[in-house]
Design a protein around this motif. Structure first.
Motif, PDB file in Angstrom:
ATOM      1  N   ASN A   4       0.818  -1.216   0.000  1.00 28.82           N
ATOM      2  CA  ASN A   4       0.000   0.000   0.000  1.00 28.82           C
ATOM      3  C   ASN A   4       0.856   1.272   0.000  1.00 28.82           C
ATOM      4  N   ASP A   5       2.045   1.205   0.575  1.00 28.62           N
ATOM      5  CA  ASP A   5       2.906   2.387   0.594  1.00 28.62           C
ATOM      6  C   ASP A   5       3.265   2.837  -0.827  1.00 28.62           C
ATOM      7  N   VAL A   6       3.480   1.862  -1.711  1.00 31.56           N
ATOM      8  CA  VAL A   6       3.811   2.202  -3.104  1.00 31.56           C
ATOM      9  C   VAL A   6       2.623   2.883  -3.768  1.00 31.56           C
ATOM     10  N   LYS A   7       1.430   2.350  -3.551  1.00 29.37           N
ATOM     11  CA  LYS A   7       0.242   2.958  -4.153  1.00 29.37           C
ATOM     12  C   LYS A   7      -0.030   4.337  -3.560  1.00 29.37           C
ATOM     13  N   ASN A   8       0.141   4.476  -2.266  1.00 27.11           N
ATOM     14  CA  ASN A   8      -0.073   5.788  -1.645  1.00 27.11           C
ATOM     15  C   ASN A   8       0.919   6.823  -2.162  1.00 27.11           C
ATOM     16  N   ALA A   9       2.151   6.381  -2.420  1.00 29.21           N
ATOM     17  CA  ALA A   9       3.145   7.304  -2.975  1.00 29.21           C
ATOM     18  C   ALA A   9       2.740   7.781  -4.366  1.00 29.21           C
ATOM     19  N   SER A  10       2.174   6.862  -5.172  1.00 27.11           N
ATOM     20  CA  SER A  10       1.729   7.275  -6.508  1.00 27.11           C
ATOM     21  C   SER A  10       0.541   8.231  -6.421  1.00 27.11           C
ATOM     22  N   TYR A  11      -0.370   8.006  -5.444  1.00 25.38           N
ATOM     23  CA  TYR A  11      -1.483   8.946  -5.271  1.00 25.38           C
ATOM     24  C   TYR A  11      -0.970  10.312  -4.817  1.00 25.38           C
ATOM     25  N   ALA A  12       0.080  10.317  -4.004  1.00 28.47           N
ATOM     26  CA  ALA A  12       0.649  11.581  -3.539  1.00 28.47           C
ATOM     27  C   ALA A  12       1.263  12.383  -4.683  1.00 28.47           C
ATOM     28  N   LEU A  13       1.678  11.694  -5.742  1.00 32.27           N
ATOM     29  CA  LEU A  13       2.228  12.375  -6.917  1.00 32.27           C
ATOM     30  C   LEU A  13       1.152  12.891  -7.863  1.00 32.27           C
ATOM     31  N   GLY A  14      -0.109  12.648  -7.525  1.00 32.12           N
ATOM     32  CA  GLY A  14      -1.198  13.177  -8.337  1.00 32.12           C
ATOM     33  C   GLY A  14      -1.803  12.193  -9.315  1.00 32.12           C
ATOM     34  N   MET A  15      -1.449  10.921  -9.217  1.00 32.39           N
ATOM     35  CA  MET A  15      -2.004   9.928 -10.134  1.00 32.39           C
ATOM     36  C   MET A  15      -3.447   9.613  -9.773  1.00 32.39           C
ATOM     37  N   THR A  16      -4.228   9.288 -10.811  1.00 31.92           N
ATOM     38  CA  THR A  16      -5.567   8.766 -10.572  1.00 31.92           C
ATOM     39  C   THR A  16      -5.464   7.269 -10.250  1.00 31.92           C
ATOM     40  N   LYS A  17      -6.572   6.677  -9.845  1.00 30.83           N
ATOM     41  CA  LYS A  17      -6.567   5.256  -9.490  1.00 30.83           C
ATOM     42  C   LYS A  17      -6.199   4.399 -10.699  1.00 30.83           C
ATOM     43  N   PHE A  18      -6.765   4.733 -11.860  1.00 30.62           N
ATOM     44  CA  PHE A  18      -6.454   3.958 -13.064  1.00 30.62           C
ATOM     45  C   PHE A  18      -4.990   4.108 -13.456  1.00 30.62           C
ATOM     46  N   GLN A  19      -4.461   5.329 -13.359  1.00 31.25           N
ATOM     47  CA  GLN A  19      -3.045   5.536 -13.669  1.00 31.25           C
ATOM     48  C   GLN A  19      -2.161   4.754 -12.711  1.00 31.25           C
ATOM     49  N   CYS A  20      -2.525   4.718 -11.443  1.00 28.69           N
ATOM     50  CA  CYS A  20      -1.752   3.956 -10.457  1.00 28.69           C
ATOM     51  C   CYS A  20      -1.758   2.473 -10.786  1.00 28.69           C
ATOM     52  N   ILE A  21      -2.923   1.951 -11.150  1.00 29.82           N
ATOM     53  CA  ILE A  21      -3.017   0.522 -11.491  1.00 29.82           C
ATOM     54  C   ILE A  21      -2.208   0.220 -12.747  1.00 29.82           C
ATOM     55  N   ARG A  22      -2.317   1.106 -13.745  1.00 30.26           N
ATOM     56  CA  ARG A  22      -1.668   0.831 -15.030  1.00 30.26           C
ATOM     57  C   ARG A  22      -0.153   0.968 -14.960  1.00 30.26           C
ATOM     58  N   THR A  23       0.347   1.952 -14.231  1.00 27.42           N
ATOM     59  CA  THR A  23       1.781   2.240 -14.253  1.00 27.42           C
ATOM     60  C   THR A  23       2.550   1.706 -13.039  1.00 27.42           C
ATOM     61  N   VAL A  24       1.835   1.376 -11.962  1.00 25.08           N
ATOM     62  CA  VAL A  24       2.519   0.934 -10.739  1.00 25.08           C
ATOM     63  C   VAL A  24       2.119  -0.477 -10.346  1.00 25.08           C
ATOM     64  N   VAL A  25       0.808  -0.692 -10.176  1.00 25.33           N
ATOM     65  CA  VAL A  25       0.338  -1.969  -9.629  1.00 25.33           C
ATOM     66  C   VAL A  25       0.587  -3.123 -10.594  1.00 25.33           C
ATOM     67  N   ILE A  26       0.157  -2.971 -11.835  1.00 24.87           N
ATOM     68  CA  ILE A  26       0.293  -4.074 -12.797  1.00 24.87           C
ATOM     69  C   ILE A  26       1.758  -4.438 -13.046  1.00 24.87           C
ATOM     70  N   PRO A  27       2.673  -3.465 -13.259  1.00 27.05           N
ATOM     71  CA  PRO A  27       4.081  -3.864 -13.424  1.00 27.05           C
ATOM     72  C   PRO A  27       4.649  -4.599 -12.211  1.00 27.05           C
ATOM     73  N   MET A  28       4.276  -4.177 -10.999  1.00 27.66           N
ATOM     74  CA  MET A  28       4.803  -4.845  -9.815  1.00 27.66           C
ATOM     75  C   MET A  28       4.157  -6.215  -9.591  1.00 27.66           C
ATOM     76  N   ALA A  29       2.931  -6.379 -10.068  1.00 26.44           N
ATOM     77  CA  ALA A  29       2.240  -7.668  -9.923  1.00 26.44           C
ATOM     78  C   ALA A  29       2.416  -8.557 -11.147  1.00 26.44           C
TER      79      ALA A  29
END
Length: 293
Positions: free
Chosen positions: A171-196
């Protein structure tokens, strides 16, 4: 607690730890030895007689010397079609369950249903495909019916594996992406999916290997024959696959060299499954090495 008692407990814990370590190492070695023994047994019987002619030749019903050309093509064709259907839906369902589904009783019931479907015998999905395509739509035993039925079989497992892989992202990684201004879809596409991605690819490997070696579903939905052509892309042609052909040759065929054909077919089946897992893993290995650099 006395010093002597504390020392005895520490010594006992160390002994238990050492025994557990040796036990787990022993179990791991036993599993590896069993896998190597199975591979050596199957490949040792089939590889010596394997050649390109056998891979390209048409099967024979009466005369010896038949090949597996059309059934091998049908195996890859049905596998690709089933993955084209199941991967987008299964991965999307897993992402929805992990990121979008609200934590309520309905979601829990849905998750239990998906887990239950993952353990349903494949013959049930074969009967479902038979009822839908052969009886309801009246199109008979076809490649299309086999591919869609295999997709039904693989969807629950793929969705569950994807959900667990996405949930494993911190969750810390996702929260960091939200802190940078990403939307939920952007976070999933650029952060969550590559890490998973490693877990998702593992799930795809599992369902691909299961689909390539599946026989019950194909037997009931695609049939026990081919069109007789080497490269038949017609979705409404009968679609006997290598696994079904292996079962037929081993149990029903009357050709003289049925045993040799079965051994060589089993070797091809094992080699293809191993190569598929390797090909799926190579991009991940390359990506991991780039990230480490």
């Amino acid at each position: 607690m006395s010093e002597w008692t504390r020392t005895r407990k520490m010594q006992r814990s160390l002994v238990y730890d050492r025994l557990a370590t040796y036990g787990f190492y022993g179990l791991g070695i036993m599993v590896l030895l069993m896998i190597f023994w199975l591979l050596l047994t199957i490949l040792g019987k089939g590889l010596p007689g394997l050649n390109l002619e056998f891979l390209m030749k048409l099967p024979e019903d009466m005369d010896p010397g038949g090949g597996i050309g059309p059934v091998l093509f049908n195996s890859f064709y049905i596998l690709i079609l089933s993955l084209l259907i199941s991967v987008p839906i299964g991965v999307g369902a897993g992402i929805y369950m992990a990121e979008y589904a609200p934590p309520n009783k309905f979601t829990e019931v849905l998750r239990i249903c998906v887990e239950s479907l993952s353990s349903v015998p494949s013959i049930v999905f074969g009967m479902l495909g038979l009822a839908i395509f052969a009886e309801y739509f009246q199109i008979g035993l076809t490649i299309l019916g086999g591919a869609v039925s295999l997709a039904f079989l693989n969807l629950p497992m793929l969705a569950r594996v994807t959900e667990e892989a996405v949930r494993a992202v911190q969750n810390d990684v996702k929260n960091a992406s939200y802190a940078l201004g990403m939307t939920k879809f952007q976070c999933i596409r650029t952060v969550v999916i590559p890490m998973a991605m490693q877990g998702i690819v593992t799930g795809i490997c599992l369902v691909a290997g299961r689909a390539f070696g599946e026989s019950a579903v194909i037997l009931l939905t695609a049939g026990l024959s081919t069109s007789g052509e080497m490269w038949d892309f017609n979705l409404f042609s009968p679609g006997e696959t290598l696994a079904v052909h292996l079962w037929y040759v081993q149990s029903e065929a009357i050709v003289e060299d049925a045993r040799q054909i079965a051994d060589k077919s089993a070797a091809v089946l094992v080699i293809v499954v191993l190569l598929m897992n390797l090909l799926f893993r190579i991009p991940l290995w390359i990506s991991n090495r780039r990230l480490k650099k």
